[in-house]
Design a protein around this motif. Structure first.
Motif, PDB file in Angstrom:
ATOM      1  N   ARG A   1      47.552  48.692  37.254  1.00 34.44           N
ATOM      2  CA  ARG A   1      46.135  48.353  37.440  1.00 34.44           C
ATOM      3  C   ARG A   1      45.950  46.859  37.641  1.00 34.44           C
ATOM      4  NH1 ARG A   1      42.063  49.993  33.121  1.00 34.44           N
ATOM      5  NH2 ARG A   1      40.763  48.751  34.508  1.00 34.44           N
TER       6      ARG A   1
ATOM      7  N   HIS B   1      44.384  45.178  40.906  1.00 34.59           N
ATOM      8  CA  HIS B   1      43.193  44.356  40.728  1.00 34.59           C
ATOM      9  C   HIS B   1      43.384  42.967  41.343  1.00 34.59           C
ATOM     10  CE1 HIS B   1      39.603  42.872  38.566  1.00 34.59           C
ATOM     11  NE2 HIS B   1      40.306  41.783  38.388  1.00 34.59           N
TER      12      HIS B   1
ATOM     13  N   SER C   1      37.456  47.141  45.978  1.00 34.79           N
ATOM     14  CA  SER C   1      36.801  47.768  44.834  1.00 34.79           C
ATOM     15  C   SER C   1      35.502  47.041  44.557  1.00 34.79           C
ATOM     16  CB  SER C   1      37.714  47.692  43.606  1.00 34.79           C
ATOM     17  OG  SER C   1      37.021  48.061  42.449  1.00 34.79           O
TER      18      SER C   1
ATOM     19  N   VAL D   1      35.706  45.036  41.530  1.00 33.38           N
ATOM     20  CA  VAL D   1      36.457  43.798  41.688  1.00 33.38           C
ATOM     21  C   VAL D   1      35.603  42.744  42.349  1.00 33.38           C
ATOM     22  CG1 VAL D   1      38.394  42.752  42.879  1.00 33.38           C
ATOM     23  CG2 VAL D   1      38.689  44.923  41.709  1.00 33.38           C
TER      24      VAL D   1
ATOM     25  N   GLY E   1      38.073  44.773  34.805  1.00 29.36           N
ATOM     26  CA  GLY E   1      39.332  44.076  34.941  1.00 29.36           C
ATOM     27  C   GLY E   1      40.322  44.526  33.896  1.00 29.36           C
TER      28      GLY E   1
END
Length: 541
Positions: free
Chosen positions: A131, A135, A390, A393, A399
């Motif tokens: 992730r 990210h 995203s 994001v 986050g």
């Protein structure tokens, strides 16, 4: 709260006292609240407490998952989980120490820790690293898109400024000469009144062209359409549907037969659509002047319920023009199609049945004049963001927990820089390895339990088939040895043993009438013979 209640329920099942029950429940609540702020400390403390009490077993799984994603650095995570295992295994073996099967106890403790603590920690750590990397890649991708847009905008602005300067230097000079010469001709006494009128039309056209050139140059330089400039004599030069009347009037003054008609209830158009309508009429009239001089021209403005329609139709060419006389860059009509598309409309161009030419544009009213009509939406593709950004994001919310540099360094050491395929392979490898390890551990555990059960368990029919007075050697050949951890401690329970007898206590393969007790069989020997056999129940272990 849930973890605390489950811990209290577990302690109650283990028949703990009220004081210990509430103490374990409170400790579980406190540790669960601290697991995010102090992941290493809580993991080590919970592992130690889980080795002392079964009420911390569920909390240990939760803490392991939380610690796997929050401990920064592979070295620190390895040290934390190693210390946790040492404390858990050591305290568990110390509490349940029987002295008979120490290696077996260590084995089962290790397998339990692996399944409930290490595997969740590894899975959580890999999932969080994944992730975090995604990210960070999305953030960097968004930053690259913004930088690319800035570079493209700067390059476009520089090119537009260059074009604007070239247009100003070349066209401005030519139009100024035309204006000066036509102004001089307009006061020439040798010209007739009709000639002066035509020269005046030419001079007005050159002046209007100068104003339009200034507007275009301003748009190219600044990217914003400037204010409407004043025409000759203080008259404003309209650049919308209001200016179409002036265009047709100028065409009539130049000798063209132009008819203007308006139908429908007049409504306001958005600025972009209004300007596009003016340019469509202007380009269509210019096209008629060049290709069909002397032909009749009909301009119609129709205010439909859902859109604005502007249509310009000219008749067939009155007389043939010499080849090469018409100067055309071939950009007029394609430019109209693009202009209409940018405001959410469309333009149709083509010849009519009588040999003439027709230009028709359909434009939306837009937000400013959408009183009941459809609001136009530009038919321009949204800015390319690779369709992968995203929203969380880009807004900066949420986050992952783990730092980007930590995840990048750890996965790079494992070949994570080779691309997405290697990252997926790494994750699948960890998952598959953990799964295989768990399956092997479970299989080995089941096999071990079956072997141990066979060493200390008999069927009730075997118990009934053995007679008192039978030789000890003969009885022992029919019965298992009983040297297993499953029978440890049960020989001290039950009725009193005969004096001077050696007894063998075995478990029954059948389940007792209650979950709190289990049936056992006892065989007592003395002087090489079976002197007693008893069947009774002991407390479940």
């Amino acid at each position: 709260m849930v973890l605390g209640l489950l811990a209290a329920g577990t302690e109650e099942l283990l028949r703990s006292g009220n004081l210990r029950l509430w103490a374990v429940s409170a400790a579980v609540v406190v540790l669960s609240l601290m697991r995010r702020r102090l992941p290493v400390t809580v993991l080590v403390v919970t592992s130690a407490l889980a080795g002392l009490s079964g009420g911390f077993a569920l909390l240990l799984m939760v803490v392991a998952w939380s610690s796997g994603r929050r401990i920064a650095g592979a070295g620190l995570a390895l040290g934390a989980f190693t210390a946790s295992y040492a404390l858990y295994a050591g305290l568990t073996v110390a509490v349940s120490w029987s002295g008979t099967w120490p290696l077996t106890q260590v084995l089962f403790t290790t397998l339990y820790f692996l399944a409930t603590t290490l595997v969740p920690g590894l899975a959580s750590r890999y999932w969080t690293q994944r992730r975090t990397l995604l990210h960070a890649l999305q953030e960097r991708n968004a930053q690259l898109i913004r930088e690319r847009a800035m570079i493209v905008g700067q390059a476009r602005l520089m090119e537009r400024q260059r074009i604007a300067q070239d247009m100003h230097d070349s066209l401005g000079h030519r139009l100024a000469l035309i204006s000066v010469h036509t102004g001089a001709l307009e006061v020439d006494r040798e010209l007739t009144a009709r000639q002066r009128e035509v020269v005046g039309v030419l001079r007005d056209a050159s002046v209007h062209a100068m104003h339009e050139l200034r507007e275009v140059v301003g748009i190219l330089r600044d990217g914003v359409e400037g204010p409407v400039q004043g025409g000759e004599g203080g008259q404003s030069t309209a650049r919308g549907t209001a200016g179409i009347e002036e265009l047709t009037a100028a065409a009539r003054a130049a000798g063209s037969a132009v008819e203007l008609r308006r139908t429908g209830r007049i409504r306001a158009l958005a600025a972009a659509s209004d300007h596009a309508a003016y340019r469509i009429v202007q380009e269509a009239l210019t096209n008629a002047y060049k290709h069909a001089p002397g032909a009749e021209i009909a301009v119609e403005l129709r205010y439909e319920p859902d859109s604005f329609v502007v249509e310009i139709v000219n008749g067939p060419q009155g007389h043939a023009r010499p080849a090469g006389e018409v100067v055309s860059g071939g950009q007029g009509l394609p430019g109209l199609h693009e202009r209409a598309r940018l405001v959410g409309g469309m333009v149709h161009t083509g010849q009519t049945q009588d040999g003439g030419f027709r230009v028709a544009g359909v434009l939306p009213y837009g937000a400013e004049g959408a009183g009941g009509g459809l609001a136009g939406a530009p038919m321009v593709d949204a800015e390319d963001d690779f369709r992968q950004q995203s929203r969380m994001v880009l807004r900066g919310n949420g986050g992952p927990v783990m730092d980007w540099t930590v995840s990048e360094r750890e996965l790079a050491m494992s070949g994570g820089r080779r691309g997405t395929g290697s990252g997926v392979a790494l994750g699948c490898g960890i998952g598959a390895g953990a799964l295989v390890l768990l399956v092997l551990a479970c299989g080995f555990g089941l096999y071990f339990l079956v072997v141990e059960a066979n060493k200390g368990m008999i069927d009730p029919s075997q118990y009934r088939s053995i007679e008192i007075g039978t030789a000890e050697d003969e009885v022992r050949e029919k019965l298992p040895a009983g040297d297993t951890f499953m029978t440890d401690g049960i020989d001290d329970e039950g009725p009193e043993k005969p004096a001077g007898a050696r007894c063998l206590v075995l478990m029954s393969s059948e389940i007792g009438d209650s979950f709190d007790t289990e049936p056992v069989f006892r065989f007592c020997f003395r002087d090489g013979k079976l002197i007693e056999k008893k069947s009774y129940e002991v407390a479940s272990r």
